[in-house]
Scaffold this motif. Structure first.
Motif, PDB file in Angstrom:
ATOM      1  N   GLU A 154     -22.984  -0.860  45.912  1.00  0.00           N
ATOM      2  CA  GLU A 154     -24.447  -0.848  45.873  1.00  0.00           C
ATOM      3  C   GLU A 154     -24.975   0.455  45.266  1.00  0.00           C
ATOM      4  O   GLU A 154     -25.995   0.453  44.571  1.00  0.00           O
ATOM      5  CB  GLU A 154     -24.996  -1.046  47.282  1.00  0.00           C
ATOM      6  N   PRO A 158     -26.431  -0.063  39.676  1.00  0.00           N
ATOM      7  CA  PRO A 158     -27.397   0.064  38.570  1.00  0.00           C
ATOM      8  C   PRO A 158     -26.797   0.593  37.281  1.00  0.00           C
ATOM      9  O   PRO A 158     -27.350   0.335  36.201  1.00  0.00           O
ATOM     10  CB  PRO A 158     -28.446   1.035  39.140  1.00  0.00           C
ATOM     11  N   ALA A 191     -24.802 -10.725  41.607  1.00  0.00           N
ATOM     12  CA  ALA A 191     -25.886  -9.733  41.665  1.00  0.00           C
ATOM     13  C   ALA A 191     -25.927  -8.881  40.396  1.00  0.00           C
ATOM     14  O   ALA A 191     -27.006  -8.513  39.914  1.00  0.00           O
ATOM     15  CB  ALA A 191     -25.709  -8.847  42.899  1.00  0.00           C
ATOM     16  N   LEU A 192     -24.746  -8.558  39.829  1.00  0.00           N
ATOM     17  CA  LEU A 192     -24.715  -7.796  38.580  1.00  0.00           C
ATOM     18  C   LEU A 192     -25.235  -8.622  37.409  1.00  0.00           C
ATOM     19  O   LEU A 192     -25.955  -8.116  36.544  1.00  0.00           O
ATOM     20  CB  LEU A 192     -23.286  -7.334  38.280  1.00  0.00           C
ATOM     21  N   THR A 194     -27.342 -11.139  37.414  1.00  0.00           N
ATOM     22  CA  THR A 194     -28.730 -11.611  37.523  1.00  0.00           C
ATOM     23  C   THR A 194     -29.741 -10.472  37.662  1.00  0.00           C
ATOM     24  O   THR A 194     -30.860 -10.709  38.116  1.00  0.00           O
ATOM     25  CB  THR A 194     -28.868 -12.570  38.716  1.00  0.00           C
ATOM     26  N   ARG A 195     -29.377  -9.257  37.293  1.00  0.00           N
ATOM     27  CA  ARG A 195     -30.340  -8.158  37.342  1.00  0.00           C
ATOM     28  C   ARG A 195     -31.466  -8.388  36.329  1.00  0.00           C
ATOM     29  O   ARG A 195     -31.239  -8.939  35.251  1.00  0.00           O
ATOM     30  CB  ARG A 195     -29.639  -6.830  37.045  1.00  0.00           C
ATOM     31  N   ASP A 196     -32.662  -7.966  36.691  1.00  0.00           N
ATOM     32  CA  ASP A 196     -33.825  -8.199  35.833  1.00  0.00           C
ATOM     33  C   ASP A 196     -33.658  -7.556  34.458  1.00  0.00           C
ATOM     34  O   ASP A 196     -34.058  -8.142  33.441  1.00  0.00           O
ATOM     35  CB  ASP A 196     -35.095  -7.660  36.507  1.00  0.00           C
ATOM     36  N   GLU A 197     -33.072  -6.364  34.414  1.00  0.00           N
ATOM     37  CA  GLU A 197     -32.989  -5.649  33.139  1.00  0.00           C
ATOM     38  C   GLU A 197     -31.957  -6.253  32.183  1.00  0.00           C
ATOM     39  O   GLU A 197     -32.033  -6.047  30.974  1.00  0.00           O
ATOM     40  CB  GLU A 197     -32.672  -4.171  33.373  1.00  0.00           C
ATOM     41  N   THR A 198     -30.983  -7.004  32.699  1.00  0.00           N
ATOM     42  CA  THR A 198     -29.947  -7.586  31.839  1.00  0.00           C
ATOM     43  C   THR A 198     -30.033  -9.110  31.750  1.00  0.00           C
ATOM     44  O   THR A 198     -29.278  -9.716  30.989  1.00  0.00           O
ATOM     45  CB  THR A 198     -28.549  -7.202  32.350  1.00  0.00           C
ATOM     46  N   TRP A 199     -30.929  -9.722  32.514  1.00  0.00           N
ATOM     47  CA  TRP A 199     -30.996 -11.184  32.543  1.00  0.00           C
ATOM     48  C   TRP A 199     -31.331 -11.792  31.175  1.00  0.00           C
ATOM     49  O   TRP A 199     -30.696 -12.780  30.766  1.00  0.00           O
ATOM     50  CB  TRP A 199     -31.996 -11.628  33.597  1.00  0.00           C
ATOM     51  N   ARG A 226     -31.112 -18.407  40.470  1.00  0.00           N
ATOM     52  CA  ARG A 226     -31.718 -17.681  39.353  1.00  0.00           C
ATOM     53  C   ARG A 226     -31.586 -18.461  38.046  1.00  0.00           C
ATOM     54  O   ARG A 226     -32.408 -18.328  37.135  1.00  0.00           O
ATOM     55  CB  ARG A 226     -31.064 -16.303  39.219  1.00  0.00           C
TER      56      ARG A 226
END
Length: 353
Positions: A154, A158, A191-192, A194-199, A226
């Motif tokens: 965790e 990022p 979780a990795l 589906t991150r907003d910055e890489t989706w 997602r």
């Protein structure tokens, strides 16, 4: 390499020369003589290794940590005399930082050392191989080490690049989820991904790539909601398996993922028989689907496997479609015999009504 440290052939997936260097680096680390340059070069050579070999590398490291250090021979008289004649001291080596050495200590047989290494880890895994090493500790058999592994994941998540998650996702989907039924280890990778910055970049890759890894990545993502909103877009993906998964999910209204196998017991004339069948996990998707429009689009797909899913969807929804005749007409020039058989089945059933 120490003799009898591991049996012959157990370095499968790891080049023999790299295994020897790994053993030497761990011995130098234990002796306090490992320099930062040697460690950085070793880790850089380990990074291109497939994440499937991370478990094997961990075994090799464990063996090197477990066995005793080779004893140094007693200094001779000549060695002592030469040491007295040295006019300048040796150039001191740049010692390794605790964070750098942590990548090797993650595979230590002592759980206390592994936990301390996870706490000292300050460099995010930039490759799939290092991410696999970190996930091994997230899945550690010692609860305290597993908790430290989740905390480290965790903390570093990022800064983990999307490429590392994309490369390790097929191994998680095929080995842990599909073969062993381990959904818990899939959660960190999902979780990795589906991150907003890489989706947006991941969706573009799923839509345009012909890499064989896109299908297992999509199967893994079906465990999360997602992906639901992007399913209509994926009907036009370049890879036929992505289109097939999207079509089946939209027409059934639920995501279906194989998670291991289970025993099925059937009673017959000769007694009860047990067989191993796939275990399915299903969940309803979070969007309303246009089944008829999806069938019309999928029925004209260029891939036979995708059109076969459309024919199966016609059978399942034949009593709820407004324009069934128009959909059946799309298969009038179908070259595949299995699909024609499905269409003929629907027409025969309609003729009997």
């Amino acid at each position: 390499m120490q003799k009898n440290t591991w049996r012959k052939g157990s370095t499968a997936g790891v080049p023999a020369g790299l295994a020897i260097r790994l053993d030497g680096a761990i011995l130098a680390l234990r002796a306090g003589s490992l320099d930062a340059g040697t460690l950085d070069t070793l880790l850089a050579d380990l990074d291109p290794i497939s994440p499937e070999a991370a478990q094997q590398v961990a075994r090799l490291c464990t063996a090197s940590f477990r066995y005793g250090l080779p004893s140094d021979p007693a200094p001779t008289l000549l060695t002592r005399l030469l040491a007295l004649r040295k006019s300048a001291p040796d150039t001191p080596r740049q010692t390794v930082s605790p964070g750098g050495a942590a990548w090797l200590r993650l595979c230590h047989p002592d759980g206390f050392v592994r936990e301390t290494a996870l706490q000292a880890l300050d460099d995010a895994p930039r490759t799939a191989f290092r991410l696999a090493l970190l996930l091994l500790r997230v899945n550690d058999w010692v609860p305290e080490v597993a908790a430290a592994g989740r905390a480290a994941f965790e903390r570093l998540a990022p800064a983990i690049p999307l490429s590392a998650a994309q490369r390790i996702a097929p191994m998680i989907a095929n080995h842990y989820v599909k073969r062993r039924g381990r959904i818990d280890l899939a959660a960190p990778v999902i979780a990795l991904l589906t991150r907003d910055e890489t989706w947006p970049a991941l969706l573009c890759w799923l839509t345009t790539s012909t890499d064989e890894a896109v299908a297992p990545v999509m199967r893994l993502l079906l465990l999360s909601d997602r992906l639901d909103a992007a399913l209509p877009r994926l009907l036009t993906a370049r890879h036929y398996l992505v289109r097939a998964l999207a079509a089946r999910t939209l027409m059934s209204g639920q995501a279906e993922v194989v998670v291991g196998r289970t025993q099925k017991i059937e009673a017959g004339y000769s007694g009860r028989h047990a067989s191993s069948v796939p275990k399915l996990v299903t969940r309803p998707i979070g969007i309303a689907t246009d089944v008829e429009g999806t069938l019309r689009q999928v029925a004209q797909d260029r891939a036979t496997a995708v059109r076969k899913i459309a024919a199966d969807g016609l059978i399942a929804h034949r009593d709820r479609l407004d324009n069934l005749d128009g959909l059946l007409a799309l298969f009038d020039k179908e070259p595949n015999a299995a699909i024609r058989e499905r269409v003929d089945f629907i027409r025969r059933r309609r003729a009997c009504l």
